[in-house]
Design a protein around this motif. Structure first.
Motif, PDB file in Angstrom:
ATOM      1  N   ARG A   1      77.800  63.940  64.775  1.00 37.31           N
ATOM      2  CA  ARG A   1      79.098  64.526  65.087  1.00 37.31           C
ATOM      3  C   ARG A   1      79.083  65.177  66.465  1.00 37.31           C
ATOM      4  O   ARG A   1      78.198  65.951  66.786  1.00 37.31           O
ATOM      5  N   GLN A   2      80.100  64.833  67.251  1.00 31.65           N
ATOM      6  CA  GLN A   2      80.273  65.417  68.581  1.00 31.65           C
ATOM      7  C   GLN A   2      81.716  65.885  68.697  1.00 31.65           C
ATOM      8  O   GLN A   2      82.584  65.129  69.114  1.00 31.65           O
ATOM      9  N   GLY A   3      81.949  67.115  68.264  1.00 36.50           N
ATOM     10  CA  GLY A   3      83.318  67.616  68.202  1.00 36.50           C
ATOM     11  C   GLY A   3      84.099  66.858  67.147  1.00 36.50           C
ATOM     12  O   GLY A   3      83.683  66.770  65.991  1.00 36.50           O
ATOM     13  N   ASN A   4      85.223  66.269  67.543  1.00 41.46           N
ATOM     14  CA  ASN A   4      86.058  65.508  66.602  1.00 41.46           C
ATOM     15  C   ASN A   4      85.674  64.037  66.532  1.00 41.46           C
ATOM     16  O   ASN A   4      86.320  63.264  65.823  1.00 41.46           O
ATOM     17  N   VAL A   5      84.627  63.662  67.271  1.00 40.08           N
ATOM     18  CA  VAL A   5      84.202  62.267  67.310  1.00 40.08           C
ATOM     19  C   VAL A   5      82.914  62.091  66.510  1.00 40.08           C
ATOM     20  O   VAL A   5      81.996  62.921  66.600  1.00 40.08           O
ATOM     21  N   ILE A   6      82.848  61.025  65.714  1.00 40.82           N
ATOM     22  CA  ILE A   6      81.645  60.699  64.942  1.00 40.82           C
ATOM     23  C   ILE A   6      81.015  59.459  65.546  1.00 40.82           C
ATOM     24  O   ILE A   6      81.647  58.395  65.593  1.00 40.82           O
ATOM     25  N   ASP A   7      79.773  59.601  66.039  1.00 42.10           N
ATOM     26  CA  ASP A   7      79.017  58.467  66.578  1.00 42.10           C
ATOM     27  C   ASP A   7      78.293  57.802  65.407  1.00 42.10           C
ATOM     28  O   ASP A   7      77.443  58.422  64.760  1.00 42.10           O
ATOM     29  N   CYS A   8      78.627  56.553  65.122  1.00 39.39           N
ATOM     30  CA  CYS A   8      78.129  55.867  63.924  1.00 39.39           C
ATOM     31  C   CYS A   8      77.062  54.845  64.266  1.00 39.39           C
ATOM     32  O   CYS A   8      77.259  53.998  65.140  1.00 39.39           O
ATOM     33  N   ASN A   9      75.926  54.926  63.567  1.00 43.68           N
ATOM     34  CA  ASN A   9      74.896  53.899  63.613  1.00 43.68           C
ATOM     35  C   ASN A   9      75.210  52.918  62.482  1.00 43.68           C
ATOM     36  O   ASN A   9      74.987  53.223  61.304  1.00 43.68           O
ATOM     37  N   ILE A  10      75.722  51.756  62.835  1.00 34.85           N
ATOM     38  CA  ILE A  10      76.259  50.843  61.827  1.00 34.85           C
ATOM     39  C   ILE A  10      75.176  50.372  60.852  1.00 34.85           C
ATOM     40  O   ILE A  10      75.388  50.337  59.631  1.00 34.85           O
TER      41      ILE A  10
ATOM     42  N   ILE B   1      78.125  64.383  54.193  1.00 42.73           N
ATOM     43  CA  ILE B   1      78.198  64.150  55.639  1.00 42.73           C
ATOM     44  C   ILE B   1      76.941  64.684  56.317  1.00 42.73           C
ATOM     45  O   ILE B   1      76.366  64.033  57.205  1.00 42.73           O
ATOM     46  N   LEU B   2      76.451  65.856  55.880  1.00 45.27           N
ATOM     47  CA  LEU B   2      75.200  66.390  56.407  1.00 45.27           C
ATOM     48  C   LEU B   2      74.038  65.458  56.086  1.00 45.27           C
ATOM     49  O   LEU B   2      73.145  65.248  56.918  1.00 45.27           O
ATOM     50  N   SER B   3      74.045  64.876  54.881  1.00 45.39           N
ATOM     51  CA  SER B   3      72.994  63.944  54.492  1.00 45.39           C
ATOM     52  C   SER B   3      73.010  62.701  55.378  1.00 45.39           C
ATOM     53  O   SER B   3      71.953  62.203  55.803  1.00 45.39           O
ATOM     54  N   LEU B   4      74.200  62.190  55.691  1.00 47.00           N
ATOM     55  CA  LEU B   4      74.303  61.037  56.584  1.00 47.00           C
ATOM     56  C   LEU B   4      73.771  61.378  57.970  1.00 47.00           C
ATOM     57  O   LEU B   4      73.124  60.532  58.615  1.00 47.00           O
ATOM     58  N   GLU B   5      74.014  62.598  58.415  1.00 47.59           N
ATOM     59  CA  GLU B   5      73.467  63.029  59.708  1.00 47.59           C
ATOM     60  C   GLU B   5      71.942  63.083  59.658  1.00 47.59           C
ATOM     61  O   GLU B   5      71.261  62.635  60.598  1.00 47.59           O
ATOM     62  N   GLU B   6      71.404  63.612  58.571  1.00 52.80           N
ATOM     63  CA  GLU B   6      69.946  63.727  58.440  1.00 52.80           C
ATOM     64  C   GLU B   6      69.279  62.350  58.423  1.00 52.80           C
ATOM     65  O   GLU B   6      68.153  62.189  58.889  1.00 52.80           O
TER      66      GLU B   6
ATOM     67  N   SER C   1      84.727  66.903  45.484  1.00 50.78           N
ATOM     68  CA  SER C   1      85.152  68.184  46.020  1.00 50.78           C
ATOM     69  C   SER C   1      84.807  68.272  47.502  1.00 50.78           C
ATOM     70  O   SER C   1      83.931  67.546  47.994  1.00 50.78           O
ATOM     71  N   ARG C   2      85.480  69.167  48.220  1.00 48.08           N
ATOM     72  CA  ARG C   2      85.205  69.313  49.654  1.00 48.08           C
ATOM     73  C   ARG C   2      83.762  69.726  49.930  1.00 48.08           C
ATOM     74  O   ARG C   2      83.118  69.168  50.837  1.00 48.08           O
ATOM     75  N   PRO C   3      83.181  70.703  49.179  1.00 51.19           N
ATOM     76  CA  PRO C   3      81.775  71.055  49.447  1.00 51.19           C
ATOM     77  C   PRO C   3      80.826  69.874  49.270  1.00 51.19           C
ATOM     78  O   PRO C   3      79.857  69.734  50.030  1.00 51.19           O
ATOM     79  N   LYS C   4      81.094  69.016  48.278  1.00 52.66           N
ATOM     80  CA  LYS C   4      80.220  67.856  48.072  1.00 52.66           C
ATOM     81  C   LYS C   4      80.366  66.853  49.214  1.00 52.66           C
ATOM     82  O   LYS C   4      79.382  66.234  49.640  1.00 52.66           O
ATOM     83  N   ILE C   5      81.584  66.677  49.711  1.00 52.94           N
ATOM     84  CA  ILE C   5      81.792  65.797  50.865  1.00 52.94           C
ATOM     85  C   ILE C   5      81.034  66.344  52.073  1.00 52.94           C
ATOM     86  O   ILE C   5      80.384  65.595  52.816  1.00 52.94           O
ATOM     87  N   ASN C   6      81.096  67.647  52.281  1.00 53.87           N
ATOM     88  CA  ASN C   6      80.386  68.266  53.403  1.00 53.87           C
ATOM     89  C   ASN C   6      78.886  68.015  53.292  1.00 53.87           C
ATOM     90  O   ASN C   6      78.223  67.665  54.286  1.00 53.87           O
ATOM     91  N   ARG C   7      78.327  68.156  52.080  1.00 56.85           N
ATOM     92  CA  ARG C   7      76.895  67.917  51.895  1.00 56.85           C
ATOM     93  C   ARG C   7      76.541  66.455  52.156  1.00 56.85           C
ATOM     94  O   ARG C   7      75.484  66.157  52.736  1.00 56.85           O
TER      95      ARG C   7
ATOM     96  N   LEU D   1      77.737  59.593  45.891  1.00 60.61           N
ATOM     97  CA  LEU D   1      78.684  60.108  46.876  1.00 60.61           C
ATOM     98  C   LEU D   1      78.265  59.788  48.307  1.00 60.61           C
ATOM     99  O   LEU D   1      79.116  59.472  49.150  1.00 60.61           O
ATOM    100  N   ASP D   2      76.966  59.849  48.614  1.00 63.15           N
ATOM    101  CA  ASP D   2      76.528  59.496  49.966  1.00 63.15           C
ATOM    102  C   ASP D   2      76.946  58.066  50.305  1.00 63.15           C
ATOM    103  O   ASP D   2      77.418  57.785  51.407  1.00 63.15           O
ATOM    104  N   SER D   3      76.761  57.157  49.348  1.00 63.56           N
ATOM    105  CA  SER D   3      77.145  55.762  49.570  1.00 63.56           C
ATOM    106  C   SER D   3      78.660  55.633  49.717  1.00 63.56           C
ATOM    107  O   SER D   3      79.148  54.856  50.545  1.00 63.56           O
ATOM    108  N   ARG D   4      79.417  56.398  48.932  1.00 66.72           N
ATOM    109  CA  ARG D   4      80.875  56.337  49.013  1.00 66.72           C
ATOM    110  C   ARG D   4      81.366  56.811  50.375  1.00 66.72           C
ATOM    111  O   ARG D   4      82.281  56.215  50.966  1.00 66.72           O
ATOM    112  N   VAL D   5      80.763  57.877  50.904  1.00 65.08           N
ATOM    113  CA  VAL D   5      81.165  58.372  52.226  1.00 65.08           C
ATOM    114  C   VAL D   5      80.802  57.349  53.301  1.00 65.08           C
ATOM    115  O   VAL D   5      81.593  57.074  54.209  1.00 65.08           O
ATOM    116  N   ALA D   6      79.599  56.757  53.195  1.00 63.01           N
ATOM    117  CA  ALA D   6      79.196  55.721  54.156  1.00 63.01           C
ATOM    118  C   ALA D   6      80.157  54.541  54.101  1.00 63.01           C
ATOM    119  O   ALA D   6      80.574  54.004  55.139  1.00 63.01           O
TER     120      ALA D   6
END
Length: 234
Positions: free
Chosen positions: A213-222, A202-207, A194-200, A152-157
Protein backbone atom coordinates in the motif's frame (compact mmCIF):
# COMPACT_ATOMS: atom_id res chain seq x y z
CA UNK A 1 -28.79 18.61 -19.43
CA UNK A 2 -25.68 16.89 -20.79
CA UNK A 3 -25.44 16.03 -24.49
CA UNK A 4 -25.96 12.33 -25.23
CA UNK A 5 -22.75 10.51 -26.12
CA UNK A 6 -23.32 8.85 -29.49
CA UNK A 7 -19.93 7.19 -29.93
CA UNK A 8 -20.26 3.44 -30.69
CA UNK A 9 -17.05 2.82 -28.68
CA UNK A 10 -18.63 4.44 -25.63
CA UNK A 11 -21.78 2.31 -25.75
CA UNK A 12 -19.87 -0.90 -26.49
CA UNK A 13 -17.80 -0.33 -23.35
CA UNK A 14 -20.91 -1.55 -21.51
CA UNK A 15 -20.93 -5.37 -21.92
CA UNK A 16 -24.62 -5.62 -22.74
CA UNK A 17 -24.02 -3.57 -25.91
CA UNK A 18 -20.57 -4.80 -26.93
CA UNK A 19 -21.93 -6.96 -29.80
CA UNK A 20 -24.41 -4.35 -31.05
CA UNK A 21 -23.97 -3.06 -34.59
CA UNK A 22 -23.37 0.62 -35.30
CA UNK A 23 -27.02 0.94 -36.33
CA UNK A 24 -28.27 -0.65 -33.11
CA UNK A 25 -25.97 1.57 -31.06
CA UNK A 26 -27.53 4.61 -32.72
CA UNK A 27 -30.99 3.35 -31.69
CA UNK A 28 -29.84 2.79 -28.10
CA UNK A 29 -28.31 6.28 -27.90
CA UNK A 30 -31.58 7.75 -29.15
CA UNK A 31 -33.40 6.15 -26.20
CA UNK A 32 -31.01 7.39 -23.51
CA UNK A 33 -31.68 10.24 -21.09
CA UNK A 34 -28.94 11.81 -18.97
CA UNK A 35 -29.49 11.92 -15.21
CA UNK A 36 -27.60 13.08 -12.12
CA UNK A 37 -28.12 11.84 -8.53
CA UNK A 38 -26.64 13.77 -5.56
CA UNK A 39 -24.73 11.79 -2.92
CA UNK A 40 -27.08 9.81 -0.69
CA UNK A 41 -29.96 9.72 -3.18
CA UNK A 42 -32.05 6.54 -3.02
CA UNK A 43 -32.37 5.66 -6.71
CA UNK A 44 -34.72 2.73 -6.27
CA UNK A 45 -35.76 0.26 -3.57
CA UNK A 46 -36.36 -3.46 -3.46
CA UNK A 47 -39.87 -4.20 -4.73
CA UNK A 48 -40.08 -1.13 -7.00
CA UNK A 49 -41.13 -1.58 -10.60
CA UNK A 50 -38.11 -2.23 -12.82
CA UNK A 51 -39.04 0.25 -15.52
CA UNK A 52 -35.57 1.49 -16.48
CA UNK A 53 -31.87 0.60 -16.39
CA UNK A 54 -28.92 2.86 -15.64
CA UNK A 55 -25.52 3.15 -17.31
CA UNK A 56 -23.16 4.70 -14.76
CA UNK A 57 -20.75 7.27 -16.25
CA UNK A 58 -19.48 9.00 -13.09
CA UNK A 59 -19.68 8.44 -9.34
CA UNK A 60 -20.61 5.23 -7.53
CA UNK A 61 -23.87 3.39 -6.75
CA UNK A 62 -24.28 0.90 -3.90
CA UNK A 63 -26.60 -2.10 -4.25
CA UNK A 64 -27.70 -3.57 -0.93
CA UNK A 65 -30.34 -5.54 0.94
CA UNK A 66 -31.84 -4.89 4.36
CA UNK A 67 -32.02 -8.13 6.37
CA UNK A 68 -34.94 -9.14 8.60
CA UNK A 69 -32.79 -8.04 11.56
CA UNK A 70 -32.42 -4.55 10.09
CA UNK A 71 -28.81 -4.99 8.99
CA UNK A 72 -27.61 -3.84 5.60
CA UNK A 73 -25.96 -6.44 3.35
CA UNK A 74 -23.83 -4.84 0.65
CA UNK A 75 -24.09 -6.66 -2.70
CA UNK A 76 -22.11 -4.60 -5.19
CA UNK A 77 -20.58 -1.17 -5.69
CA UNK A 78 -21.07 0.03 -9.24
CA UNK A 79 -18.38 2.29 -10.68
CA UNK A 80 -18.37 4.21 -13.99
CA UNK A 81 -18.69 1.84 -16.93
CA UNK A 82 -21.16 -0.48 -15.22
CA UNK A 83 -24.85 -1.16 -15.73
CA UNK A 84 -27.61 -1.75 -13.21
CA UNK A 85 -31.31 -2.44 -13.27
CA UNK A 86 -31.18 -4.44 -16.50
CA UNK A 87 -32.42 -7.68 -14.89
CA UNK A 88 -35.73 -6.16 -13.81
CA UNK A 89 -36.07 -4.54 -17.24
CA UNK A 90 -35.55 -7.86 -19.03
CA UNK A 91 -37.59 -10.22 -16.83
CA UNK A 92 -40.35 -7.86 -15.73
CA UNK A 93 -39.86 -8.66 -12.03
CA UNK A 94 -39.66 -5.99 -9.31
CA UNK A 95 -36.30 -4.60 -8.17
CA UNK A 96 -34.39 -7.22 -6.17
CA UNK A 97 -32.24 -4.78 -4.15
CA UNK A 98 -31.92 -1.18 -3.01
CA UNK A 99 -29.73 1.23 -4.99
CA UNK A 100 -28.32 4.49 -3.63
CA UNK A 101 -25.71 6.98 -4.82
CA UNK A 102 -22.66 6.60 -2.56
CA UNK A 103 -21.26 9.84 -3.99
CA UNK A 104 -22.57 12.30 -6.60
CA UNK A 105 -23.35 10.10 -9.60
CA UNK A 106 -24.20 10.60 -13.26
CA UNK A 107 -25.42 8.26 -15.94
CA UNK A 108 -27.84 7.45 -18.72
CA UNK A 109 -31.31 6.02 -18.14
CA UNK A 110 -32.98 3.77 -20.73
CA UNK A 111 -36.66 2.94 -20.28
CA UNK A 112 -37.93 -0.64 -20.18
CA UNK A 113 -40.66 -0.34 -22.80
CA UNK A 114 -38.38 1.36 -25.32
CA UNK A 115 -35.51 -1.09 -24.84
CA UNK A 116 -37.75 -4.17 -25.00
CA UNK A 117 -39.29 -2.85 -28.22
CA UNK A 118 -35.77 -2.43 -29.66
CA UNK A 119 -34.66 -5.99 -28.95
CA UNK A 120 -38.04 -7.41 -30.05
CA UNK A 121 -37.70 -5.95 -33.53
CA UNK A 122 -33.96 -6.77 -33.75
CA UNK A 123 -33.24 -10.51 -33.24
CA UNK A 124 -29.46 -9.93 -33.34
CA UNK A 125 -29.80 -7.57 -30.36
CA UNK A 126 -31.85 -10.17 -28.46
CA UNK A 127 -29.15 -12.81 -29.07
CA UNK A 128 -26.43 -10.46 -27.86
CA UNK A 129 -28.41 -9.72 -24.69
CA UNK A 130 -28.85 -13.46 -24.04
CA UNK A 131 -25.09 -13.99 -24.27
CA UNK A 132 -24.58 -11.09 -21.86
CA UNK A 133 -27.02 -12.66 -19.37
CA UNK A 134 -25.19 -16.00 -19.54
CA UNK A 135 -21.92 -14.23 -18.75
CA UNK A 136 -23.54 -12.47 -15.77
CA UNK A 137 -24.79 -15.83 -14.47
CA UNK A 138 -21.27 -17.28 -14.62
CA UNK A 139 -19.90 -14.24 -12.77
CA UNK A 140 -22.52 -14.68 -10.03
CA UNK A 141 -21.57 -18.35 -9.69
CA UNK A 142 -17.91 -17.36 -9.31
CA UNK A 143 -18.81 -14.82 -6.62
CA UNK A 144 -20.81 -17.40 -4.65
CA UNK A 145 -17.94 -19.87 -4.97
CA UNK A 146 -15.53 -17.25 -3.63
CA UNK A 147 -17.64 -16.64 -0.52
CA UNK A 148 -18.52 -20.28 0.14
CA UNK A 149 -15.32 -22.20 -0.62
CA UNK A 150 -12.35 -19.94 0.13
CA UNK A 151 -10.81 -18.57 3.32
CA UNK A 152 -10.85 -14.81 3.80
CA UNK A 153 -7.27 -14.17 2.62
CA UNK A 154 -8.08 -15.99 -0.62
CA UNK A 155 -11.37 -14.08 -0.98
CA UNK A 156 -9.60 -10.72 -0.63
CA UNK A 157 -6.92 -11.80 -3.14
CA UNK A 158 -9.65 -12.92 -5.59
CA UNK A 159 -11.44 -9.59 -5.06
CA UNK A 160 -8.29 -7.65 -6.00
CA UNK A 161 -7.71 -9.88 -9.04
CA UNK A 162 -11.32 -9.54 -10.21
CA UNK A 163 -11.05 -5.75 -9.92
CA UNK A 164 -7.78 -5.76 -11.87
CA UNK A 165 -9.38 -7.87 -14.63
CA UNK A 166 -12.10 -5.26 -15.02
CA UNK A 167 -9.30 -2.81 -15.88
CA UNK A 168 -6.76 -4.93 -17.78
CA UNK A 169 -8.82 -7.86 -19.08
CA UNK A 170 -8.00 -11.52 -18.49
CA UNK A 171 -4.29 -11.15 -19.37
CA UNK A 172 -2.85 -9.38 -16.33
CA UNK A 173 0.63 -7.85 -16.19
CA UNK A 174 3.18 -9.11 -13.63
CA UNK A 175 2.73 -5.92 -11.58
CA UNK A 176 -0.21 -3.54 -11.54
CA UNK A 177 -1.33 -0.57 -9.50
CA UNK A 178 -4.88 -0.54 -8.21
CA UNK A 179 -6.86 2.37 -6.82
CA UNK A 180 -9.90 1.17 -4.87
CA UNK A 181 -12.43 3.83 -3.92
CA UNK A 182 -14.22 1.43 -1.55
CA UNK A 183 -13.61 1.52 2.18
CA UNK A 184 -12.68 -1.63 4.12
CA UNK A 185 -16.23 -1.63 5.52
CA UNK A 186 -17.65 -1.68 1.97
CA UNK A 187 -15.27 -4.46 0.90
CA UNK A 188 -16.31 -6.40 4.02
CA UNK A 189 -19.95 -6.15 2.95
CA UNK A 190 -19.13 -7.52 -0.49
CA UNK A 191 -17.09 -10.46 0.83
CA UNK A 192 -19.32 -11.36 3.76
CA UNK A 193 -16.89 -10.51 6.57
CA UNK A 194 -16.32 -7.87 9.24
CA UNK A 195 -14.12 -4.80 8.71
CA UNK A 196 -11.49 -5.90 11.30
CA UNK A 197 -11.16 -9.28 9.55
CA UNK A 198 -10.76 -7.58 6.17
CA UNK A 199 -8.04 -5.36 7.66
CA UNK A 200 -6.20 -8.43 9.00
CA UNK A 201 -6.42 -10.14 5.61
CA UNK A 202 -5.04 -7.09 3.82
CA UNK A 203 -2.14 -7.04 6.31
CA UNK A 204 -1.61 -10.75 5.63
CA UNK A 205 -1.44 -10.09 1.88
CA UNK A 206 1.16 -7.42 2.56
CA UNK A 207 3.20 -9.81 4.71
CA UNK A 208 3.16 -12.34 1.85
CA UNK A 209 4.42 -9.71 -0.59
CA UNK A 210 1.23 -9.86 -2.68
CA UNK A 211 0.41 -6.18 -2.24
CA UNK A 212 2.06 -3.00 -1.04
CA UNK A 213 0.00 0.00 0.00
CA UNK A 214 1.21 3.45 -1.01
CA UNK A 215 -1.38 5.93 0.16
CA UNK A 216 -4.58 5.24 -1.80
CA UNK A 217 -2.75 3.10 -4.35
CA UNK A 218 -2.20 -0.66 -3.99
CA UNK A 219 0.83 -2.08 -5.82
CA UNK A 220 -0.13 -5.67 -6.72
CA UNK A 221 2.20 -8.60 -7.35
CA UNK A 222 -0.04 -10.62 -9.65
CA UNK A 223 1.78 -13.95 -9.25
CA UNK A 224 1.63 -13.86 -5.46
CA UNK A 225 -1.98 -12.73 -5.49
CA UNK A 226 -2.87 -15.68 -7.72
CA UNK A 227 -1.06 -18.08 -5.38
CA UNK A 228 -3.08 -16.80 -2.44
CA UNK A 229 -6.30 -16.77 -4.46
CA UNK A 230 -5.92 -20.49 -5.26
CA UNK A 231 -4.16 -22.00 -2.21
CA UNK A 232 -2.78 -25.54 -2.38
CA UNK A 233 -4.94 -27.77 -0.17
CA UNK A 234 -2.14 -30.29 0.32
Amino acid sequence: MAEINRSPAFWRSFPIFEEFSKELIAEVAALAQWRRWPSGTVIFQRGDDGNYMILVTAGRIKLSLITAQGKELSLRHLEPGTLLGEMAVLDGAPRSADAAASIATEGYVIGKNEFMALITRNPEAAEAVMRYLCKRLRETTDQLETIALYDLDSRVARFFLATLRQIHGEELPDQANLHIALSQTEIAGILGASRPKINRSILSLEEHGAIKRQGNVIDCNIGRLMSLAEPDDD
